[in-house]
Write a protein that holds these residues in place. Structure first.
Motif, mmCIF file in Angstrom:
data_model
loop_
_atom_site.group_PDB
_atom_site.id
_atom_site.type_symbol
_atom_site.label_atom_id
_atom_site.label_comp_id
_atom_site.label_asym_id
_atom_site.label_seq_id
_atom_site.Cartn_x
_atom_site.Cartn_y
_atom_site.Cartn_z
ATOM 1 N N ALA A 11 0.831 -1.217 0.000
ATOM 2 C CA ALA A 11 0.000 0.000 0.000
ATOM 3 C C ALA A 11 0.860 1.259 0.000
ATOM 4 C CB ALA A 11 -0.951 -0.002 1.202
ATOM 5 N N PHE A 13 2.937 4.049 -2.828
ATOM 6 C CA PHE A 13 2.490 4.818 -3.991
ATOM 7 C C PHE A 13 1.886 3.897 -5.060
ATOM 8 C CE2 PHE A 13 5.149 8.631 -2.869
ATOM 9 C CZ PHE A 13 4.221 9.617 -3.171
ATOM 10 N N ILE A 32 -3.163 -6.055 0.230
ATOM 11 C CA ILE A 32 -2.622 -6.645 1.464
ATOM 12 C C ILE A 32 -1.313 -5.927 1.781
ATOM 13 C CG2 ILE A 32 -1.727 -8.756 2.528
ATOM 14 C CD1 ILE A 32 -3.653 -10.334 0.773
ATOM 15 N N GLY A 40 3.988 2.902 2.430
ATOM 16 C CA GLY A 40 5.160 2.145 1.970
ATOM 17 C C GLY A 40 6.451 2.793 2.449
ATOM 18 N N TRP A 42 7.395 5.676 2.625
ATOM 19 C CA TRP A 42 7.256 6.898 3.433
ATOM 20 C C TRP A 42 6.565 6.639 4.757
ATOM 21 C CZ3 TRP A 42 10.867 9.801 1.934
ATOM 22 C CH2 TRP A 42 11.275 9.712 0.597
ATOM 23 N N TYR A 47 13.291 8.094 9.548
ATOM 24 C CA TYR A 47 14.523 8.571 10.207
ATOM 25 C C TYR A 47 14.634 10.094 10.083
ATOM 26 C CZ TYR A 47 16.201 8.403 5.353
ATOM 27 O OH TYR A 47 16.340 8.583 4.009
ATOM 28 N N ILE A 54 13.686 13.696 -5.541
ATOM 29 C CA ILE A 54 13.089 14.185 -6.793
ATOM 30 C C ILE A 54 12.099 15.255 -6.347
ATOM 31 C CG2 ILE A 54 11.615 13.597 -8.772
ATOM 32 C CD1 ILE A 54 14.048 11.939 -9.034
ATOM 33 N N VAL A 106 1.886 -11.086 2.804
ATOM 34 C CA VAL A 106 1.702 -12.216 1.888
ATOM 35 C C VAL A 106 2.920 -13.120 2.037
ATOM 36 C CG1 VAL A 106 1.585 -12.917 -0.538
ATOM 37 C CG2 VAL A 106 0.251 -10.959 0.263
ATOM 38 N N THR A 137 5.208 -4.343 -4.363
ATOM 39 C CA THR A 137 5.965 -4.613 -3.133
ATOM 40 C C THR A 137 7.158 -3.684 -2.931
ATOM 41 O OG1 THR A 137 6.916 -6.396 -4.461
ATOM 42 C CG2 THR A 137 5.346 -7.042 -2.785
ATOM 43 N N SER A 430 14.703 6.210 -12.427
ATOM 44 C CA SER A 430 13.802 7.279 -12.860
ATOM 45 C C SER A 430 13.119 7.910 -11.652
ATOM 46 C CB SER A 430 12.720 6.696 -13.782
ATOM 47 O OG SER A 430 11.872 5.820 -13.069
HETATM 48 P P1 FAD Z 1 6.965 0.933 -1.395
HETATM 49 O O1 FAD Z 1 6.723 2.335 -1.045
HETATM 50 O O2 FAD Z 1 8.259 0.331 -1.016
HETATM 51 O O3 FAD Z 1 5.775 0.089 -0.788
HETATM 52 C C1 FAD Z 1 5.763 -1.308 -0.839
HETATM 53 C C2 FAD Z 1 4.885 -1.806 0.267
HETATM 54 O O4 FAD Z 1 4.727 -3.202 0.084
HETATM 55 C C3 FAD Z 1 5.471 -1.612 1.648
HETATM 56 O O5 FAD Z 1 4.595 -0.879 2.446
HETATM 57 C C4 FAD Z 1 5.669 -3.017 2.193
HETATM 58 O O6 FAD Z 1 5.384 -3.094 3.562
HETATM 59 C C5 FAD Z 1 4.677 -3.797 1.366
HETATM 60 N N1 FAD Z 1 5.069 -5.197 1.199
HETATM 61 C C6 FAD Z 1 6.217 -5.699 0.674
HETATM 62 N N2 FAD Z 1 6.193 -7.039 0.687
HETATM 63 C C7 FAD Z 1 4.995 -7.393 1.224
HETATM 64 C C8 FAD Z 1 4.370 -8.645 1.504
HETATM 65 N N3 FAD Z 1 4.975 -9.810 1.223
HETATM 66 N N4 FAD Z 1 3.138 -8.637 2.044
HETATM 67 C C9 FAD Z 1 2.498 -7.470 2.321
HETATM 68 N N5 FAD Z 1 3.057 -6.268 2.088
HETATM 69 C C10 FAD Z 1 4.278 -6.235 1.546
HETATM 70 N N6 FAD Z 1 12.147 7.313 -5.375
HETATM 71 C C11 FAD Z 1 12.112 8.431 -6.124
HETATM 72 O O7 FAD Z 1 11.745 8.374 -7.284
HETATM 73 N N7 FAD Z 1 12.440 9.625 -5.579
HETATM 74 C C12 FAD Z 1 12.835 9.753 -4.306
HETATM 75 O O8 FAD Z 1 13.121 10.845 -3.876
HETATM 76 C C13 FAD Z 1 12.932 8.583 -3.503
HETATM 77 N N8 FAD Z 1 13.355 8.646 -2.224
HETATM 78 C C14 FAD Z 1 13.442 7.501 -1.498
HETATM 79 C C15 FAD Z 1 13.895 7.575 -0.188
HETATM 80 C C16 FAD Z 1 14.015 6.430 0.575
HETATM 81 C C17 FAD Z 1 14.486 6.527 1.984
HETATM 82 C C18 FAD Z 1 13.697 5.185 0.013
HETATM 83 C C19 FAD Z 1 13.838 3.918 0.812
HETATM 84 C C20 FAD Z 1 13.235 5.104 -1.287
HETATM 85 C C21 FAD Z 1 13.095 6.257 -2.042
HETATM 86 N N9 FAD Z 1 12.627 6.219 -3.349
HETATM 87 C C22 FAD Z 1 12.555 7.356 -4.092
HETATM 88 C C23 FAD Z 1 12.131 4.970 -3.915
HETATM 89 C C24 FAD Z 1 10.706 4.699 -3.368
HETATM 90 O O9 FAD Z 1 10.722 3.425 -2.837
HETATM 91 C C25 FAD Z 1 9.671 4.890 -4.455
HETATM 92 O O10 FAD Z 1 9.742 6.205 -4.946
HETATM 93 C C26 FAD Z 1 8.217 4.651 -4.033
HETATM 94 O O11 FAD Z 1 7.924 5.137 -2.761
HETATM 95 C C27 FAD Z 1 7.893 3.202 -4.162
HETATM 96 O O12 FAD Z 1 6.535 2.987 -3.940
HETATM 97 P P2 FAD Z 1 5.963 1.521 -4.014
HETATM 98 O O13 FAD Z 1 4.559 1.596 -3.612
HETATM 99 O O14 FAD Z 1 6.291 0.915 -5.319
HETATM 100 O O15 FAD Z 1 6.832 0.700 -2.958
#
Ligand code: FAD
Length: 528
Positions: A11, A13, A32, A40, A42, A47, A54, A106, A137, A430
């Motif tokens: 859950a 972005f 889930i 996720g 954020w 910290y 970006i 999961v 994920t 990207s």
């Molecule tokens: P995530 O935000 O990682 O969310 C994935 C979610 O899936 C998590 O909440 C996790 O708990 C859940 N999950 C994983 N496995 C399971 C499972 N088996 N069962 C249930 N839940 C599960 N990107 C940029 O483009 N610009 C930035 O400035 C930038 N800054 C960042 C700073 C930090 C500190 C970090 C760690 C990453 C940064 N990123 C940045 C990358 C960032 O991860 C992505 O931009 C974006 O937030 C990803 O979103 P997402 O929903 O794909 O994944």
């Protein structure tokens, strides 16, 4: 009939938008999420100093004009609390929470060839069947837990940047060690330096950090919003998913020496990651890369008073941008403080943790707090953590020698499983929001296409996947990326097979390919 049309894992972005989009198309989808809240990255990375690198105007959703117009970012690069508030707002605004199961992980999923359904099993043993699973994920969601001998003997406090206590931590006057100088380490160090008693930073590889030039954008936002749609369109058709004004032609094509220097200076002073797009071939041409790296090294040196410390902070062992660049809001200046020490672990390895601190080389250094900023098992870690099975094969085994995908969207032999920003898509190279939205929309359109044609199964064809893997590897081999032992290559994880994980060809090129494949009736996908 399956319980759901789709299960979305995560859950952040990706997962939030995926749920909204599928609902809009009339699908019955459910999310889930392992954590207790949306957000996720954020939610977890709380910290001190955590912020995006970006610009927020681009690192945000574009799919809803009213949302885009009504949300007011306060800073050029938003801090974690503001990003989390935004994601919570999105969840509430689109009424997403009613279809999210929190605190649920999961654990495994199995595909059934007769029903063309996945059975998803959670960590509590609950089973749900779904026609499709969308793994949202995250690329940087599986922390890399370092195995420091004696960590359990340390009598002080240990904190991980990726799971910082929600109530915060009072570090004032404390003797603090920070291990790791990637983005999270840098941001933490910069934020805590004014408060701590003593700060010792353990560095393995120095990073290139470009100034953020962060500032309030309260005044300029209204004007920006008058042409938000054009800005988004430019983002989608740019190399990095964020427009970096006039992307230059390849190095040396038009500019003389003074022109090149002027261009680097302008971009450095403007701040942010557009520096790495000073030349379109910055990651291909060694000469262009050397020039941009040399300029950056010169600027780093200017900020640090002690020449020996400046040298330690100066990256020399890998091409600029071949490791994730950092964005700095006063990082280098921290080392001018008398209470800050930098230790190169190549010269003084961390031998073990002790009751009182860290055995660094032959010296036992005493600390009250150890902060671990040691990164992630990027791109494949969160997927590998789930037991994903079809017949005799698991995805984990299939990817043991490096991930194999078609477009980073599917992996052959695992039908009806999509990955948002999966390996071999532009993803971490990207602005992730541009890449996330593109994937969510592509996946949703593919699902609608199946439904409209009375089909229940989609899989990548092996030949198409082989071709895509070769294409992405060949493209990566033409760059300088393999010259750095980076997490882009999986090099930070002991035992992980080295392979360039993201697609290096650019968001614009990738979009053209993805659009073309969708228009050609999903060429390379087997649909039935
Ligand atoms: P995530 O935000 O990682 O969310 C994935 C979610 O899936 C998590 O909440 C996790 O708990 C859940 N999950 C994983 N496995 C399971 C499972 N088996 N069962 C249930 N839940 C599960 N990107 C940029 O483009 N610009 C930035 O400035 C930038 N800054 C960042 C700073 C930090 C500190 C970090 C760690 C990453 C940064 N990123 C940045 C990358 C960032 O991860 C992505 O931009 C974006 O937030 C990803 O979103 P997402 O929903 O794909 O994944």
């Amino acid at each position: 009939m399956p319980d759901r049309d789709a299960i979305i894992i995560g859950a952040g972005f990706s997962g939030l938008y995926q749920l909204h989009k599928l609902r809009e198309l009339g699908f019955d989808a459910h999310v889930i999420e392992a954590g207790p809240e949306v957000g996720g990255t954020w939610y977890w990375n709380r910290y001190p100093g955590a912020r995006c690198d970006i610009e927020s105007i681009g690192y945000s959703y574009s799919f809803d004009s009213d949302l885009q117009q009504s949300w007011n970012w306060t800073e050029r690069y938003s801090a974690q609390p503001e990003l989390l508030a935004y994601l919570k707002h999105v969840a509430d605004r689109f009424d997403l929470r009613r279809d999210i199961s929190f605190n649920t992980r999961v654990a495994s999923m199995v595909f059934d060839d007769v029903s063309n359904e996945w059975t998803v099993t959670t960590d509590s043993g609950e089973q749900i069947t779904a026609r499709f699973v969308i793994a949202a994920t995250g690329c940087l969601s599986k922390p890399l837990i370092p195995t420091f001998e004696g960590l359990e003997d340390f009598a002080g406090d240990v904190y991980w940047t990726w799971d910082w206590p929600e109530e915060g931590v009072d570090l004032s006057g404390k003797r603090v060690a920070v291990i790791g100088t990637g983005s999270s380490g840098l941001q933490t160090i910069t934020a805590i330096a004014p408060d701590v008693g003593e700060l010792t930073v353990f560095q393995r590889t120095p990073c290139y950090a470009v100034p953020a030039q962060n500032r309030s954008i309260v005044e300029e936002l209204a004007e920006l919003k008058t042409h938000y749609d054009e800005f988004r369109e430019e983002s989608r058709n740019s190399v990095g998913g964020f427009p970096c004004d006039d992307e230059l032609p390849p190095f040396f094509e038009d500019l003389d020496d003074a022109g090149i220097r002027g261009e680097l200076e302008r971009r450095w002073d403007d701040g942010g990651l557009c520096y790495q797009q000073s030349f379109r071939d910055l990651l291909q041409s060694k000469e262009a890369n050397d020039r941009a790296a040399e300029y950056a090294r010169g600027r780093i040196k200017l900020k640090v008073h002690n020449p020996a410390v400046a040298e330690m902070l100066t990256p020399r062992s890998y091409p600029i941008a071949a490791k994730r660049m950092c964005v700095d809001t006063g990082y280098y200046e921290v080392y001018n403080q008398p209470n800050v020490t930098l230790i190169d672990v190549n010269d003084h390895p961390i031998r073990r943790m002790t009751e009182h601190g860290i055995l660094s080389g032959d010296d036992e250094l005493e600390f009250d707090v150890i902060i671990l900023a040691t990164g992630f098992d990027a791109m494949t870690g969160a997927l590998d953590a789930i037991d994903i099975r079809h017949g005799e094969q698991t995805l984990r085994d299939k990817w043991a020698d490096g991930p194999r995908t078609y477009l980073g969207l599917m992996s052959a032999g695992f039908p009806n499983l999509f990955t948002v920003t999966g390996p071999q898509s532009p993803s971490v190279l990207s602005n992730m929001l541009t890449s996330i939205e593109y994937h969510v929309e592509w996946i949703s359109a593919a699902m609608a296409h199946l439904r409209d044609h009375g089909c229940t199964r989609i899989d990548a064809e092996v030949a198409a996947e082989d071709n895509w893997v070769n294409t992405t590897n060949d493209a990566a081999d033409m760059t300088l990326l393999p010259e750095a032992a980076s997490w882009y290559m999986g090099a930070n994880v002991p035992g992980k097979r080295r392979a360039v994980l993201p697609f290096v060809g650019g968001v614009d090129v990738y979009k053209q390919i993805g659009d073309g494949i969708a228009i050609s009736n999903y060429h390379g996908f087997d649909i039935s």
